[in-house]
Enzyme design. Structure first.
Site, short mmCIF file in Angstrom:
data_model
loop_
_atom_site.label_atom_id
_atom_site.label_comp_id
_atom_site.label_asym_id
_atom_site.label_seq_id
_atom_site.Cartn_x
_atom_site.Cartn_y
_atom_site.Cartn_z
N ARG A 1 65.08 -22.01 34.89
CA ARG A 1 65.41 -21.44 33.58
C ARG A 1 64.65 -22.20 32.51
NH1 ARG A 1 69.76 -22.76 31.72
NH2 ARG A 1 70.71 -23.90 33.42
N TYR B 1 61.29 -15.84 37.65
CA TYR B 1 62.37 -16.69 38.19
C TYR B 1 63.75 -16.07 37.93
CZ TYR B 1 65.79 -20.35 38.67
OH TYR B 1 66.92 -21.04 39.04
N GLY B 2 64.60 -16.10 38.95
CA GLY B 2 65.92 -15.44 38.91
C GLY B 2 66.72 -15.64 37.64
N LYS C 1 72.96 -14.89 33.84
CA LYS C 1 73.26 -15.71 32.66
C LYS C 1 73.10 -14.89 31.37
CE LYS C 1 73.55 -19.47 35.24
NZ LYS C 1 74.83 -19.93 35.77
N HIS D 1 81.45 -19.94 32.14
CA HIS D 1 80.61 -20.47 33.23
C HIS D 1 81.53 -21.24 34.19
CE1 HIS D 1 77.04 -23.30 34.37
NE2 HIS D 1 77.10 -22.27 35.18
N SER E 1 75.43 -27.94 35.88
CA SER E 1 74.66 -27.84 37.13
C SER E 1 74.62 -29.20 37.84
CB SER E 1 73.24 -27.36 36.84
OG SER E 1 72.61 -28.28 35.99
N CYS F 1 76.82 -30.52 39.80
CA CYS F 1 78.10 -31.23 39.84
C CYS F 1 79.03 -30.67 40.93
CB CYS F 1 78.78 -31.18 38.48
SG CYS F 1 77.90 -32.12 37.23
N THR G 1 79.42 -24.89 43.65
CA THR G 1 79.51 -24.03 44.84
C THR G 1 80.30 -24.73 45.95
OG1 THR G 1 77.44 -22.99 44.21
CG2 THR G 1 78.15 -22.62 46.45
N ASN G 2 80.08 -26.05 46.11
CA ASN G 2 80.83 -26.81 47.13
C ASN G 2 82.34 -26.72 46.90
OD1 ASN G 2 78.43 -27.57 48.21
ND2 ASN G 2 78.57 -29.72 47.70
N ASP H 1 80.43 -19.06 40.02
CA ASP H 1 79.60 -19.34 38.85
C ASP H 1 80.14 -18.78 37.54
OD1 ASP H 1 77.19 -20.47 37.76
OD2 ASP H 1 76.31 -18.47 37.65
N ARG I 1 66.07 -21.60 45.87
CA ARG I 1 67.32 -20.84 45.77
C ARG I 1 67.59 -19.96 46.98
NH1 ARG I 1 70.76 -21.52 41.13
NH2 ARG I 1 69.59 -22.97 39.86
N ASP J 1 87.43 -33.75 50.64
CA ASP J 1 88.52 -34.60 50.15
C ASP J 1 88.91 -34.30 48.70
OD1 ASP J 1 89.39 -36.28 52.36
OD2 ASP J 1 87.32 -37.00 52.37
#
Length: 601
Positions: A86, A216-217, A225, A245, A267, A269, A272-273, A294, A385, A511
């Site tokens: 971006r 770019y996406g 976005k 967001h 971003s 941080c 997604t996990n 997201d 990506r 955890d």
């Protein structure tokens, strides 16, 4: 840039699905006259069309088909090396006055900007195909759902939009025949992918986005976005809802009690996990499900916030994704996925830094060059990506499609901080929580340009995405709070605190369930918390740390509030608010004074 017009005409019945809405037809005709394409292709989202477009993309070398045994129905795309992320510096909010865009956005005068973009688009699609992509953001039956049309000359964009949105006939049905209906106009052209002619411009008053010079996406999937956050946040304020967001996850106890939380992280941080978290063995019977990773659109109903994920796919960073860090993401991208700027193995598979197993002896890197483990460059771009359908996620929440949304029990803010911020704490009330979100910060990583490790303020993780004045955005949050009779509790988390020797104190990943469990306990009214100047903290025995190899000293450090650090932090909050030039609401200035006063006691 390769010519992207299909040299072969599409089979009959493909590419001619025009809508009945005259406003759309007139607009497409206008763009056609300006850009002078060789032909116009109306997308319908069908499987037959999809197969045709994939074959065309391979034939034109826009996509490389992967080995079907390794990645069934999956493809690799390589972008121009000057076009891999971006571009905040070329992203503009075009409102009648600079004040409306506010101090955190690049502003550009609408009439001048339209004129400049029209000059760039004149004849830009000669010899190319103009694709019209109708799509909706949000479940088909949600009151929040928005209709968009994106015009593009990139077949990669069409195929990505098919994954990321609900594309085709569903949008035409939702829009209907009324020429006065609300819909987003998006125009994208690759031009010659020259950074000097790269602009991503938003016209909130016109519900219009024009993006040129990028493939770019984040710059060209105008649903993401651009519409879902920048235009979305503007519409949300005007219409009384929220476009944020944020990931949305569901957490269900062994007894079947379920809560939903929304979380805003900048971003790099672990968004997604966290959205696809797998609880550790100690939490047998607990289930975490993903609504979104997201973006959250939230509306008030019965005094509560209800959220939908407007997207239909995931557009995630690949490097570092593996079966240890995120097994559910690995399962999601194992088939029917598009990869951008990763490496290609000799047997037709994809590879990136941090993937499971030893690095291959030879790959073709993201530039298309030979690479071995001795090469100095990375094989995959750090911002490479994956684009994959939500349906691929083994833990997709059963209520993902629910039009009315899911009820939000907690909102979580979090950034990457090696000191100052404890592992988790809870705000005293909504207004205090808005203050936590407004002053949230994260240390920069290699994912952003500039020095690594600098603390960058990123209110609600919306700094690059708020489509209007940030002061008005804070006011909107405060106004929403006044309308909620049963507001979500607000928390702050920090998985990244470091101890002596610079090692992370918290194991993170699965955890993080232990912190989530305390948050859920608080939502259910448990009193396992201690009052501190910054909010409610878990006591030493309030967090379930069973079977975790963590000594008392580390737990103390994770939850410690260092008064000297916080004096500096509060001074930074003031500095940040002052830098915004008088737009910050008085309520938030007062919150800062109250935190300082609690420390002085």
């Amino acid at each position: 840039m390769k010519n992207i017009a299909p040299a072969i005409s599409p089979p009959s019945g493909i590419g001619d699905n025009k809508p009945a809405n005259q406003a759309v037809l007139d607009w497409v005709h206008e763009v056609e006259l300006l850009t002078k394409p060789e032909n116009v292709f109306w997308c319908d989202g069908s499987d037959r069309e999809h197969q045709y477009l994939l074959q065309e993309a391979v034939r034109q070398n826009v996509l490389i088909k992967l080995n079907d045994q390794k990645g069934p129905r999956s493809y690799l795309h390589r972008s121009n090396p000057n076009d891999v992320a971006r571009v905040e510096q070329f992203t503009f909010i075009c409102t009648p006055s600079k004040e409306e865009a506010g101090p955190t956005n690049n502003w550009s005068e609408p009439a001048e900007t339209y004129s400049k973009l029209h000059d760039l688009l004149k004849g830009a699609m000669r010899g190319r195909t103009l694709f019209v992509v109708p799509y909706i953001m949000g479940p088909p039956d949600s009151p929040l759902t928005k209709v968009g049309f994106e015009i593009t000359d990139s077949i990669y964009v069409v195929l990505s939009m098919r994954i990321m949105t609900r594309m085709g006939a569903v949008a035409l049905k939702r829009l209907g025949h009324d020429p006065a209906a609300e819909w987003n106009r998006g125009v994208h052209s690759l031009l010659d992918v020259d950074p000097a002619r790269r602009f991503i411009c938003h016209f909130p008053q016109d519900n219009t986005i024009i993006s040129v010079g990028s493939g770019y996406g984040g710059n060209v999937l105008l649903s993401k976005k651009c519409l879902a956050l920048r235009i979305g946040s503007y519409l949300a304020r005007k219409q009384g809802w929220m476009a944020e967001h944020m990931l949305i996850l569901g957490v269900e106890s062994p007894e079947g009690k379920k809560h939903y939380v929304a979380a805003a992280f900048p971003s790099a941080c672990g968004k997604t996990n966290f959205a696809m978290l797998i609880p550790p063995k100690h939490f047998a019977g607990w289930k975490v499900t993903t609504v979104g990773d997201d973006i959250a659109w939230m509306q008030i109903r019965d005094g509560r916030l209800f959220a939908v994920n407007p997207e239909n796919g995931y557009f995630g960073v690949v490097p570092g994704t593996n079966y240890k860090s995120n097994p559910n993401a690995m399962k999601s991208i194992a088939h029917d996925s598009l990869y951008t700027n990763v490496a290609l193995t000799d047997d037709g598979d994809v590879w990136w830094e941090g993937k499971d197993g030893p690095p291959p002896k030879h790959v073709i890197d993201w530039h298309g060059n030979d690479w071995t483990p001795n090469s100095k460059e990375k094989a995959a771009h750090p911002n490479s990506r994956f684009t994959t359908p939500v349906r691929n996620n083994p833990v997709l929440d059963p209520d993902f499609e629910k039009g009315e949304g899911v009820p939000i029990s907690a909102v979580i803010f979090g950034g990457r901080r090696s000191n100052t911020m404890p592992l988790v704490f809870q705000s005293f009330d909504w207004e205090h929580g808005v203050y936590l979100g407004a002053t949230m910060a994260s240390e920069t990583t290699a994912a952003a340009t500039g020095a690594v490790g600098q603390v960058r303020r990123d209110p609600m993780a919306m700094l690059p995405f708020c489509g209007y004045n940030i002061g008005d955005y804070f006011r909107h949050w405060l106004a929403i709070g006044k309308r909620l009779t049963n507001p979500p509790l607000i928390f702050n988390v920090n998985w990244f605190r470091k101890g002596e020797g610079g090692k992370f104190l918290w194991p993170g990943f699965g955890d993080n369930m232990r912190v989530l469990k305390w948050i859920i306990d608080r939502c259910e009214g448990s009193n396992g918390a201690l009052k501190s100047p910054i909010g409610w903290l878990p006591g030493l025995h309030d967090l379930d740390l069973a079977e975790l190899d963590l000594d008392h000293k580390s737990v103390d450090e994770l939850l410690e509030i260092d008064h000297e650090d916080w004096k500096k932090e509060l001074a930074e909050h003031k500095k940040f608010f002052d830098s915004l030039g008088g737009v910050v609401p008085d309520e938030l200035m007062k919150q800062r004074e109250e935190v300082a006063a609690r420390f002085a006691k």
